[in-house]
Design a protein around this motif. Structure first.
Motif, PDB file in Angstrom:
ATOM      1  N   ALA A   1       0.842  -1.189   0.000  1.00 43.03           N
ATOM      2  CA  ALA A   1       0.000   0.000   0.000  1.00 43.03           C
ATOM      3  C   ALA A   1       0.887   1.252   0.000  1.00 43.03           C
ATOM      4  N   LEU A   2       0.280   2.390  -0.236  1.00 42.97           N
ATOM      5  CA  LEU A   2       1.002   3.663  -0.211  1.00 42.97           C
ATOM      6  C   LEU A   2       0.818   4.287   1.163  1.00 42.97           C
ATOM      7  N   ASP A   3       1.861   4.230   1.982  1.00 43.23           N
ATOM      8  CA  ASP A   3       1.839   4.843   3.309  1.00 43.23           C
ATOM      9  C   ASP A   3       2.583   6.166   3.273  1.00 43.23           C
ATOM     10  N   VAL A   4       2.050   7.149   3.981  1.00 44.64           N
ATOM     11  CA  VAL A   4       2.723   8.436   4.096  1.00 44.64           C
ATOM     12  C   VAL A   4       2.818   8.813   5.570  1.00 44.64           C
ATOM     13  N   ARG A   5       3.845   9.590   5.894  1.00 42.15           N
ATOM     14  CA  ARG A   5       4.007  10.145   7.242  1.00 42.15           C
ATOM     15  C   ARG A   5       3.772  11.646   7.188  1.00 42.15           C
ATOM     16  N   VAL A   6       2.939  12.144   8.072  1.00 43.43           N
ATOM     17  CA  VAL A   6       2.630  13.569   8.105  1.00 43.43           C
ATOM     18  C   VAL A   6       3.741  14.316   8.831  1.00 43.43           C
ATOM     19  N   ASN A   7       4.220  15.376   8.218  1.00 39.11           N
ATOM     20  CA  ASN A   7       5.233  16.245   8.818  1.00 39.11           C
ATOM     21  C   ASN A   7       4.529  17.225   9.746  1.00 39.11           C
ATOM     22  N   THR A   8       4.513  16.930  11.035  1.00 39.98           N
ATOM     23  CA  THR A   8       3.747  17.731  11.992  1.00 39.98           C
ATOM     24  C   THR A   8       4.383  19.087  12.284  1.00 39.98           C
ATOM     25  N   VAL A   9       5.570  19.331  11.745  1.00 39.92           N
ATOM     26  CA  VAL A   9       6.144  20.678  11.832  1.00 39.92           C
ATOM     27  C   VAL A   9       5.364  21.635  10.936  1.00 39.92           C
ATOM     28  N   LYS A  10       4.757  21.089   9.864  1.00 36.59           N
ATOM     29  CA  LYS A  10       4.042  21.924   8.897  1.00 36.59           C
ATOM     30  C   LYS A  10       2.526  21.792   8.945  1.00 36.59           C
ATOM     31  N   THR A  11       2.023  20.628   9.364  1.00 31.17           N
ATOM     32  CA  THR A  11       0.577  20.407   9.288  1.00 31.17           C
ATOM     33  C   THR A  11       0.186  19.331  10.280  1.00 31.17           C
TER      34      THR A  11
ATOM     35  N   PRO B   1      -2.200  15.441  10.848  1.00 29.93           N
ATOM     36  CA  PRO B   1      -2.841  14.326  10.138  1.00 29.93           C
ATOM     37  C   PRO B   1      -4.284  14.636   9.745  1.00 29.93           C
ATOM     38  N   LYS B   2      -4.997  15.335  10.606  1.00 26.79           N
ATOM     39  CA  LYS B   2      -6.390  15.669  10.304  1.00 26.79           C
ATOM     40  C   LYS B   2      -6.486  16.531   9.057  1.00 26.79           C
ATOM     41  N   GLU B   3      -5.604  17.523   8.931  1.00 29.61           N
ATOM     42  CA  GLU B   3      -5.638  18.405   7.761  1.00 29.61           C
ATOM     43  C   GLU B   3      -5.262  17.647   6.493  1.00 29.61           C
ATOM     44  N   VAL B   4      -4.274  16.754   6.584  1.00 33.86           N
ATOM     45  CA  VAL B   4      -3.866  15.981   5.412  1.00 33.86           C
ATOM     46  C   VAL B   4      -4.978  15.030   4.987  1.00 33.86           C
TER      47      VAL B   4
ATOM     48  N   ARG C   1      -4.033   2.801  -6.071  1.00 30.08           N
ATOM     49  CA  ARG C   1      -2.834   3.160  -6.809  1.00 30.08           C
ATOM     50  C   ARG C   1      -3.031   4.512  -7.462  1.00 30.08           C
ATOM     51  N   MET C   2      -1.982   5.318  -7.494  1.00 35.01           N
ATOM     52  CA  MET C   2      -2.123   6.665  -8.026  1.00 35.01           C
ATOM     53  C   MET C   2      -0.757   7.231  -8.366  1.00 35.01           C
ATOM     54  N   ALA C   3      -0.756   8.274  -9.183  1.00 33.97           N
ATOM     55  CA  ALA C   3       0.467   9.000  -9.494  1.00 33.97           C
ATOM     56  C   ALA C   3       0.782   9.954  -8.349  1.00 33.97           C
ATOM     57  N   LEU C   4       2.041   9.980  -7.928  1.00 31.89           N
ATOM     58  CA  LEU C   4       2.417  10.844  -6.809  1.00 31.89           C
ATOM     59  C   LEU C   4       2.226  12.319  -7.134  1.00 31.89           C
ATOM     60  N   SER C   5       2.157  12.635  -8.419  1.00 37.58           N
ATOM     61  CA  SER C   5       1.922  14.030  -8.813  1.00 37.58           C
ATOM     62  C   SER C   5       0.558  14.526  -8.350  1.00 37.58           C
ATOM     63  N   ARG C   6      -0.315  13.598  -7.952  1.00 35.42           N
ATOM     64  CA  ARG C   6      -1.637  13.983  -7.462  1.00 35.42           C
ATOM     65  C   ARG C   6      -1.603  14.418  -5.997  1.00 35.42           C
ATOM     66  N   LEU C   7      -0.438  14.423  -5.373  1.00 34.49           N
ATOM     67  CA  LEU C   7      -0.332  14.750  -3.953  1.00 34.49           C
ATOM     68  C   LEU C   7       0.364  16.095  -3.750  1.00 34.49           C
ATOM     69  N   PRO C   8      -0.381  17.189  -3.739  1.00 38.37           N
ATOM     70  CA  PRO C   8       0.229  18.500  -3.513  1.00 38.37           C
ATOM     71  C   PRO C   8       0.973  18.576  -2.181  1.00 38.37           C
ATOM     72  N   ALA C   9       0.482  17.871  -1.167  1.00 35.94           N
ATOM     73  CA  ALA C   9       1.126  17.904   0.152  1.00 35.94           C
ATOM     74  C   ALA C   9       2.537  17.341   0.099  1.00 35.94           C
ATOM     75  N   LEU C  10       2.789  16.415  -0.836  1.00 34.99           N
ATOM     76  CA  LEU C  10       4.132  15.859  -1.002  1.00 34.99           C
ATOM     77  C   LEU C  10       5.077  16.920  -1.549  1.00 34.99           C
TER      78      LEU C  10
END
Length: 441
Positions: A163-173, A175-178, A204-213
């Motif tokens: 699966a596609l797992d991501v970690r939220v950078n809590t310095v910037k935002t 998990p709820k907002e993401v 499955r998705m293209a990573l370009s669809r993730l502005p937060a990244l």
């Protein structure tokens, strides 16, 4: 792109992976970087097909050997289209037509192969078990010793895409907002069950669809890797070392734990990886770290800073058996030139040297992305026998929220049991007043 053009691009990429010494993910990244005309759909179709070839390589090679054919990328692709994708021989012949952007036209013996494979499936009862589960010879014995009756189940899980797992950078935002942003993008996303700041995106998705990244608000990171960083439990204001930092995935997670306070040093012997780490730290808005290039695990820098750090993570170079579902080509690259024994010896040297950095009362975390006992529990046992200054801090004491580890004292994750990559981590504490064994130069 036409279907034939996608096949030709797949073949070019598969041949490059087969002949270049670099890991497949690096080859794939470089390949697509130079193909600006490919849209997301083209990239996805090509990547899926390449991964199909990698995930089924042993079984495809078995079929080719059965019919007396060479195990080339082209032959594997022809075999997969027949026994995996179940395409008729005449349809494959129309795609392999030798036209512009299409694969070279089929030779008579290639068409004959398609006819012989007609009606076959990727699995066959005559295949040895190791072939059926895509397990290389060098790892079969150690993995059977580790899993026993569960060997087949665990190996089957390693054949499934992660699966596609991501970690939220809590310095910037947060998990709820993401999660809110991902939902607004039409993506199915849920909090990870064990990692507090982790999110799993189901489709499955293209990573370009993730502005937060792009904004540095999230990082792609498997839940198992996030949990390893969590066990470091670095506090704001502390001094921390990530001794084998690589490109810095865990470094960033630890720096975020520290809320940009204190100091973390990302060490590695590869300058390129450290440059990537520094770039990612800047993008993430983290300014409490530095990178340090080491000549080896016994670099003088280590001796000069003996006993100077609150937390030290040793994410040791390993066989990578736990990442096979993510890096299917890795199973066919035996660890190091001298084999598993040499790799285990290197891990022991790295761990012993890095341990010198831990101050009395400090924490040492040893981790791998391996499923092999030799690299995990046995490695820790050997270290403790040689270093009486350290003791194990049981997992329930440091992370009581993790209740399903495969080991009572250590973090032990497997794809079949936890739906993560295979990870191991041991938390060790240096007791006051005991001198750590010196590392030989």
């Amino acid at each position: 792109m036409t279907p034939a053009a996608r096949l030709q691009a797949t073949l070019i990429l598969a041949e490059e992976i087969d002949t270049v010494a670099r890991p497949a993910d690096a080859v794939i990244s470089g390949f697509f970087r130079g193909k600006k005309a490919f849209d997301d759909e083209d990239r996805g179709a090509i990547l899926d097909l390449v991964n199909d070839l990698l995930r089924h390589q042993a079984r495809l090679d078995w079929w080719l050997a059965k019919h007396g054919r060479k195990t080339t990328p082209r032959n594997r692709l022809l075999a997969w289209l027949t026994v995996g994708a179940r395409k008729p021989a005449d349809q494959i012949k129309r795609l392999f037509n030798g036209g512009k952007f299409a694969p070279e036209a089929l030779a008579d013996q290639e068409y004959t192969l398609l006819i012989k494979l007609k009606g076959s499936t990727i699995q066959h009862p005559s295949m040895p078990e190791d072939v059926q589960v895509e397990c290389p010879e060098w790892a079969a014995g150690p993995l059977r010793d580790r899993f026993g009756a569960d060997f087949g189940t665990e190996m089957a899980a390693l054949l499934t895409p992660p699966a596609l797992d991501v970690r939220v950078n809590t310095v910037k935002t947060t998990p709820k907002e993401v999660l809110h942003e991902l939902t607004a993008l039409g993506l199915e996303a849920d909090p990870l069950p064990r990692a507090a700041n982790g999110i799993r995106i189901s489709q499955r998705m293209a990573l370009s669809r993730l502005p937060a990244l792009k904004r540095g608000e999230i990082e792609i990171q498997d839940e198992g890797s996030q949990l390893v960083a969590m066990l470091v439990d670095a506090q704001p204001g502390e001094r921390v070392v990530d001794f084998c930092a690589g490109a810095g995935g865990k470094t960033l997670a630890i720096a975020t734990q520290m809320n940009n306070k204190g100091h973390i040093v990302a060490c590695d012997v590869n300058e390129g990886r450290l440059k990537r780490c520094a770039e990612r730290m800047r993008k993430a808005g983290l300014h409490n770290g530095e990178t340090r290039l080491l000549a080896s695990e016994t670099d003088r820098w280590v001796k000069r800073r003996k006993g100077g750090y609150d937390r030290v993570l040793v994410d040791a170079p390993c066989s990578g058996t736990g990442t096979w579902r993510r890096n299917p080509d890795a199973r066919w690259r035996a660890p190091e030139e001298k084999g598993l024994e040499a790799l285990v010896a290197l891990q022991a040297r790295i761990l012993a040297s890095a341990a010198r950095l831990v101050k009395p009362g400090g924490r040492l975390v040893y981790a791998t992305c391996s499923l092999l006992t030799e690299e995990n529990e046995a490695q820790v046992a050997g270290f403790l026998a040689a270093n009486p200054a350290f003791r194990v801090v049981p997992l329930p004491e440091v992370a009581p929220q993790i209740t399903d580890s495969a080991h009572p004292e250590f973090l032990s994750l497997t794809p079949a049991r936890h739906d993560t990559d295979g990870f191991f981590a041991a938390v060790l504490r240096r007791d006051d007043g005991v001198v750590t064994a010196e590392t030989p130069a």
